[in-house]
Motif scaffolding. Structure first.
Motif, PDB file in Angstrom:
ATOM      1  N   GLN A 185       9.327   1.744   6.733  1.00  0.00           N
ATOM      2  CA  GLN A 185       8.753   1.171   7.947  1.00  0.00           C
ATOM      3  C   GLN A 185       7.322   1.663   8.111  1.00  0.00           C
ATOM      4  O   GLN A 185       7.025   2.831   7.863  1.00  0.00           O
ATOM      5  CB  GLN A 185       9.581   1.555   9.166  1.00  0.00           C
ATOM      6  CG  GLN A 185       9.099   0.865  10.436  1.00  0.00           C
ATOM      7  CD  GLN A 185       9.967   1.191  11.637  1.00  0.00           C
ATOM      8  OE1 GLN A 185      11.128   0.783  11.699  1.00  0.00           O
ATOM      9  NE2 GLN A 185       9.425   1.936  12.578  1.00  0.00           N
ATOM     10  N   GLY A 186       6.448   0.763   8.513  1.00  0.00           N
ATOM     11  CA  GLY A 186       5.052   1.148   8.648  1.00  0.00           C
ATOM     12  C   GLY A 186       4.342   0.370   9.714  1.00  0.00           C
ATOM     13  O   GLY A 186       4.958  -0.244  10.588  1.00  0.00           O
ATOM     14  N   ARG A 187       3.041   0.406   9.603  1.00  0.00           N
ATOM     15  CA  ARG A 187       2.216  -0.245  10.594  1.00  0.00           C
ATOM     16  C   ARG A 187       1.367  -1.280   9.875  1.00  0.00           C
ATOM     17  O   ARG A 187       0.776  -0.998   8.830  1.00  0.00           O
ATOM     18  CB  ARG A 187       1.310   0.819  11.229  1.00  0.00           C
ATOM     19  CG  ARG A 187       0.562   0.361  12.452  1.00  0.00           C
ATOM     20  CD  ARG A 187      -0.457   1.418  12.838  1.00  0.00           C
ATOM     21  NE  ARG A 187       0.179   2.618  13.352  1.00  0.00           N
ATOM     22  CZ  ARG A 187       0.364   2.844  14.660  1.00  0.00           C
ATOM     23  NH1 ARG A 187      -0.003   1.944  15.547  1.00  0.00           N
ATOM     24  NH2 ARG A 187       0.906   3.968  15.066  1.00  0.00           N
ATOM     25  N   ARG A 188       1.356  -2.474  10.415  1.00  0.00           N
ATOM     26  CA  ARG A 188       0.505  -3.503   9.841  1.00  0.00           C
ATOM     27  C   ARG A 188      -0.919  -3.280  10.327  1.00  0.00           C
ATOM     28  O   ARG A 188      -1.148  -3.002  11.503  1.00  0.00           O
ATOM     29  CB  ARG A 188       1.000  -4.888  10.290  1.00  0.00           C
ATOM     30  CG  ARG A 188       0.186  -6.019   9.718  1.00  0.00           C
ATOM     31  CD  ARG A 188       0.666  -7.375  10.197  1.00  0.00           C
ATOM     32  NE  ARG A 188      -0.373  -8.359   9.945  1.00  0.00           N
ATOM     33  CZ  ARG A 188      -0.449  -9.551  10.514  1.00  0.00           C
ATOM     34  NH1 ARG A 188       0.483  -9.915  11.386  1.00  0.00           N
ATOM     35  NH2 ARG A 188      -1.422 -10.356  10.242  1.00  0.00           N
ATOM     36  N   THR A 225      -0.848  -6.562   5.282  1.00  0.00           N
ATOM     37  CA  THR A 225      -0.748  -5.310   4.547  1.00  0.00           C
ATOM     38  C   THR A 225      -0.647  -4.181   5.561  1.00  0.00           C
ATOM     39  O   THR A 225      -0.944  -4.353   6.741  1.00  0.00           O
ATOM     40  CB  THR A 225      -1.966  -5.067   3.636  1.00  0.00           C
ATOM     41  OG1 THR A 225      -3.154  -5.129   4.424  1.00  0.00           O
ATOM     42  CG2 THR A 225      -2.050  -6.103   2.539  1.00  0.00           C
ATOM     43  N   GLY A 226      -0.230  -3.040   5.086  1.00  0.00           N
ATOM     44  CA  GLY A 226      -0.079  -1.924   6.005  1.00  0.00           C
ATOM     45  C   GLY A 226       0.248  -0.655   5.267  1.00  0.00           C
ATOM     46  O   GLY A 226       0.111  -0.587   4.041  1.00  0.00           O
ATOM     47  N   ALA A 258       7.269  -3.576   2.725  1.00  0.00           N
ATOM     48  CA  ALA A 258       7.843  -2.749   3.781  1.00  0.00           C
ATOM     49  C   ALA A 258       7.962  -3.625   5.025  1.00  0.00           C
ATOM     50  O   ALA A 258       7.733  -4.838   4.971  1.00  0.00           O
ATOM     51  CB  ALA A 258       6.926  -1.558   4.039  1.00  0.00           C
ATOM     52  N   VAL A 259       8.345  -3.005   6.129  1.00  0.00           N
ATOM     53  CA  VAL A 259       8.500  -3.740   7.388  1.00  0.00           C
ATOM     54  C   VAL A 259       7.701  -3.027   8.482  1.00  0.00           C
ATOM     55  O   VAL A 259       7.655  -1.795   8.511  1.00  0.00           O
ATOM     56  CB  VAL A 259      10.003  -3.872   7.747  1.00  0.00           C
ATOM     57  CG1 VAL A 259      10.629  -2.516   8.079  1.00  0.00           C
ATOM     58  CG2 VAL A 259      10.227  -4.855   8.884  1.00  0.00           C
ATOM     59  N   SER A 260       7.066  -3.813   9.323  1.00  0.00           N
ATOM     60  CA  SER A 260       6.362  -3.203  10.453  1.00  0.00           C
ATOM     61  C   SER A 260       7.367  -2.883  11.557  1.00  0.00           C
ATOM     62  O   SER A 260       8.496  -3.364  11.530  1.00  0.00           O
ATOM     63  CB  SER A 260       5.292  -4.157  10.988  1.00  0.00           C
ATOM     64  OG  SER A 260       5.907  -5.236  11.663  1.00  0.00           O
ATOM     65  N   ARG A 261       6.939  -2.080  12.532  1.00  0.00           N
ATOM     66  CA  ARG A 261       7.851  -1.787  13.647  1.00  0.00           C
ATOM     67  C   ARG A 261       8.303  -3.074  14.310  1.00  0.00           C
ATOM     68  O   ARG A 261       9.409  -3.172  14.814  1.00  0.00           O
ATOM     69  CB  ARG A 261       7.112  -0.963  14.708  1.00  0.00           C
ATOM     70  CG  ARG A 261       6.798   0.433  14.245  1.00  0.00           C
ATOM     71  CD  ARG A 261       6.190   1.226  15.383  1.00  0.00           C
ATOM     72  NE  ARG A 261       5.217   2.175  14.860  1.00  0.00           N
ATOM     73  CZ  ARG A 261       4.545   3.036  15.610  1.00  0.00           C
ATOM     74  NH1 ARG A 261       4.727   3.057  16.924  1.00  0.00           N
ATOM     75  NH2 ARG A 261       3.676   3.857  15.065  1.00  0.00           N
ATOM     76  N   GLU A 262       7.409  -4.062  14.332  1.00  0.00           N
ATOM     77  CA  GLU A 262       7.714  -5.346  14.972  1.00  0.00           C
ATOM     78  C   GLU A 262       8.589  -6.231  14.089  1.00  0.00           C
ATOM     79  O   GLU A 262       8.965  -7.331  14.510  1.00  0.00           O
ATOM     80  CB  GLU A 262       6.408  -6.079  15.307  1.00  0.00           C
ATOM     81  CG  GLU A 262       5.531  -5.376  16.353  1.00  0.00           C
ATOM     82  CD  GLU A 262       4.792  -4.151  15.806  1.00  0.00           C
ATOM     83  OE1 GLU A 262       4.569  -4.093  14.569  1.00  0.00           O
ATOM     84  OE2 GLU A 262       4.462  -3.246  16.599  1.00  0.00           O
ATOM     85  N   ILE A 273       5.331  -6.382   5.434  1.00  0.00           N
ATOM     86  CA  ILE A 273       3.968  -5.940   5.117  1.00  0.00           C
ATOM     87  C   ILE A 273       3.891  -5.479   3.666  1.00  0.00           C
ATOM     88  O   ILE A 273       4.727  -4.735   3.184  1.00  0.00           O
ATOM     89  CB  ILE A 273       3.456  -4.812   6.061  1.00  0.00           C
ATOM     90  CG1 ILE A 273       4.514  -3.710   6.277  1.00  0.00           C
ATOM     91  CG2 ILE A 273       3.002  -5.370   7.413  1.00  0.00           C
ATOM     92  CD1 ILE A 273       3.998  -2.514   7.091  1.00  0.00           C
ATOM     93  N   ASN A 274       2.878  -5.974   3.012  1.00  0.00           N
ATOM     94  CA  ASN A 274       2.609  -5.552   1.646  1.00  0.00           C
ATOM     95  C   ASN A 274       2.038  -4.136   1.697  1.00  0.00           C
ATOM     96  O   ASN A 274       1.110  -3.873   2.451  1.00  0.00           O
ATOM     97  CB  ASN A 274       1.596  -6.522   1.015  1.00  0.00           C
ATOM     98  CG  ASN A 274       1.337  -6.222  -0.455  1.00  0.00           C
ATOM     99  OD1 ASN A 274       1.934  -5.307  -1.026  1.00  0.00           O
ATOM    100  ND2 ASN A 274       0.466  -7.003  -1.072  1.00  0.00           N
ATOM    101  N   VAL A 275       2.657  -3.256   0.932  1.00  0.00           N
ATOM    102  CA  VAL A 275       2.161  -1.881   0.869  1.00  0.00           C
ATOM    103  C   VAL A 275       1.938  -1.516  -0.584  1.00  0.00           C
ATOM    104  O   VAL A 275       2.574  -2.078  -1.478  1.00  0.00           O
ATOM    105  CB  VAL A 275       3.166  -0.880   1.501  1.00  0.00           C
ATOM    106  CG1 VAL A 275       3.268  -1.086   3.008  1.00  0.00           C
ATOM    107  CG2 VAL A 275       4.544  -0.995   0.852  1.00  0.00           C
ATOM    108  N   ASP A 276       1.054  -0.605  -0.810  1.00  0.00           N
ATOM    109  CA  ASP A 276       0.804  -0.171  -2.174  1.00  0.00           C
ATOM    110  C   ASP A 276       2.014   0.598  -2.710  1.00  0.00           C
ATOM    111  O   ASP A 276       2.465   1.566  -2.089  1.00  0.00           O
ATOM    112  CB  ASP A 276      -0.437   0.714  -2.197  1.00  0.00           C
ATOM    113  CG  ASP A 276      -0.710   1.213  -3.595  1.00  0.00           C
ATOM    114  OD1 ASP A 276      -1.093   0.392  -4.448  1.00  0.00           O
ATOM    115  OD2 ASP A 276      -0.504   2.418  -3.857  1.00  0.00           O
ATOM    116  N   GLY A 277       2.525   0.177  -3.849  1.00  0.00           N
ATOM    117  CA  GLY A 277       3.728   0.774  -4.413  1.00  0.00           C
ATOM    118  C   GLY A 277       3.578   2.238  -4.764  1.00  0.00           C
ATOM    119  O   GLY A 277       4.521   3.020  -4.605  1.00  0.00           O
ATOM    120  N   ASP A 278       2.404   2.628  -5.228  1.00  0.00           N
ATOM    121  CA  ASP A 278       2.207   4.019  -5.620  1.00  0.00           C
ATOM    122  C   ASP A 278       2.188   4.942  -4.416  1.00  0.00           C
ATOM    123  O   ASP A 278       2.737   6.039  -4.445  1.00  0.00           O
ATOM    124  CB  ASP A 278       0.910   4.153  -6.424  1.00  0.00           C
ATOM    125  CG  ASP A 278       1.029   3.442  -7.763  1.00  0.00           C
ATOM    126  OD1 ASP A 278       1.981   3.752  -8.501  1.00  0.00           O
ATOM    127  OD2 ASP A 278       0.198   2.574  -8.050  1.00  0.00           O
TER     128      ASP A 278
END
Lengths: 275, 275
Positions: free
Chosen positions: A109-112, A132-133, A159-163, A167-172
């Motif tokens: 979970q992250g932030r967009r 992205t986020g 990943a998923v935003s809180r909402e 969201i695309n996130v860097d895999g590394d």
């Protein structure tokens, strides 16, 4: 506990990666495999008449411009073709894999980022509509639940935003957050090069070890995607992972080789770990 | 326990399906959603220059000819675009969904047909290299593990063969096997028509109820994909599901409407269930 990331660049031998990890799992290791899919995403984007667009942020990091249409293509490749291709390889090898994105069960979970500022032709531009986020938390409960019951998670962005948005996130960087959250000893990051090279054109210029304390000085050798890899590795070691190893996914037994120290190892100089 | 299948035909309102199921889940129902993706798979296949090929078996059932290339396209759509699109909808609605294929954790295990005999232009032909099959067992442990911990499984083909190969299975028959294995009371199967119609051209010709004992007599009204839907429903009721309802996924609150009996209900005549 072993966390392995295999990239999505050309030349990677996924059969070899899965075979190697399957034999480690079958000898009793708990493991999570994280994978990418960038080359295949580029290829599908081209075929569908939506060529990939890589953008460079003001801080110099490269990422994929991900509007909704790109996000769908991204999910088709990462969560469809790549993820299920790996799950199928594992099932054939007798490993009961469960393929998941970071959205499933809110594993990542992250932030967009509402906007990103990029540099294009020397000028700054603000992009909106970019999905992205950055990951802020990991649902370890779900991963441990699966591992405790004999399943091997195969994990991939988005990943998923809180909402609740994808969201695309860097895999590394995502695998770095995962490794740190799990408190793993070693994180193996495989791509289609032997590790961090002093000279990109010369595979014998491999940097064998990067002491965490001197990581900044090595940033100059990290070009393109390698910048985020190194950044993620540094973050992981800062957050408690003992060693991150960049290994070569074009070789047979790539994980075992990386675990034996073949590649570039990032760790604290003060660390007392064996290589 | 509620099992809902939503098809992959044109015109289906996935937002309405997810919203309705989310509110049922949030009022305390345990649920699993199974989905298809046929129309999107056809569209992507066309775009990629690999037009879909539907074949009709000697027993008169239609299926997608699934060679390796088709299987990859199938996985991109079903496991990527459709599955993650539904998971994202649920996450936005506050339902912690986990999207899985039948390969993951061997949820749907079956047998690959080594050959299928089809009828083409009135002639019999044997096809090889077809990755289709039939489900023989369901991994209820994994589904219950997820449900017990508050996750909502979102499940889609392919299934997995004993040997670990991906196999395309019919979604309607797959959900029938799932519903029977779980011993659910009601199975809701949503598509882009109101239910089984006496006359495909006339949506008011809806058949309201099919007693299991007379199902054979209704087979004549089932055209194309509806044949497998009805076959799956009959199998499910034979194996202990009390009622299967064919409902309309183009309506608001499609699941609630189906649960209230709107659509075609298949059940034993001797059943004492309320509609």
């Amino acid at each position: 506990m072993l966390v392995v990331k295999v990239g999505g660049s050309l030349g990677i031998d996924y059969d070899a990666v899965c075979r190697d990890l399957a034999s480690l799992i079958q000898s009793g290791r708990r493991a999570i495999l994280v994978h990418g899919g960038s080359a295949e995403t580029n290829a599908l984007s081209e075929k569908l008449g939506k060529p990939p667009r890589m953008v460079t942020s003001v801080s110099g990091y490269e990422s994929r411009y991900t509007d909704r249409e790109t996000l769908t293509i991204f999910e088709m490749v990462y969560c469809g073709k790549m993820n299920k291709g790996i799950v199928e390889r594992f099932q054939k090898l007798g490993v009961n894999a469960v393929g998941l994105s970071g959205m499933d069960g809110r594993i990542w979970q992250g932030r967009r980022k509402s906007t990103i500022t990029i540099v294009e032709n020397g000028k700054r531009r603000v992009l909106r509509d970019d999905y992205t986020g950055r990951i802020e938390s990991v649902n370890l409960d779900l991963l441990n639940l699966l591992l405790d019951h004999g399943y091997t998670p195969v994990l991939t962005p988005p990943a998923v935003s809180r909402e609740g948005e994808a969201i695309n996130v860097d895999g590394d960087r995502a695998v770095a957050v995962l490794g740190a959250a799990l408190g793993v000893d070693k994180l193996v990051i495989l791509s289609n090069i032997p590790g961090l090279l002093r000279d990109l054109e010369d595979e014998t210029s491999l940097i064998r070890e990067i002491p965490l304390e001197e990581a900044d000085a090595f940033m100059q050798f990290a070009q393109g995607r390698m910048k985020k890899k190194l950044l993620g590795a540094v973050e992981a070691v800062q957050q408690g992972v003992r060693e991150v190893v960049f290994g070569d996914a074009r070789l047979p037994d790539p994980i075992s080789k990386a675990l034996a120290g073949k590649g570039t190892v990032i760790r604290r100089r003060t660390g007392d770990g064996d290589l």
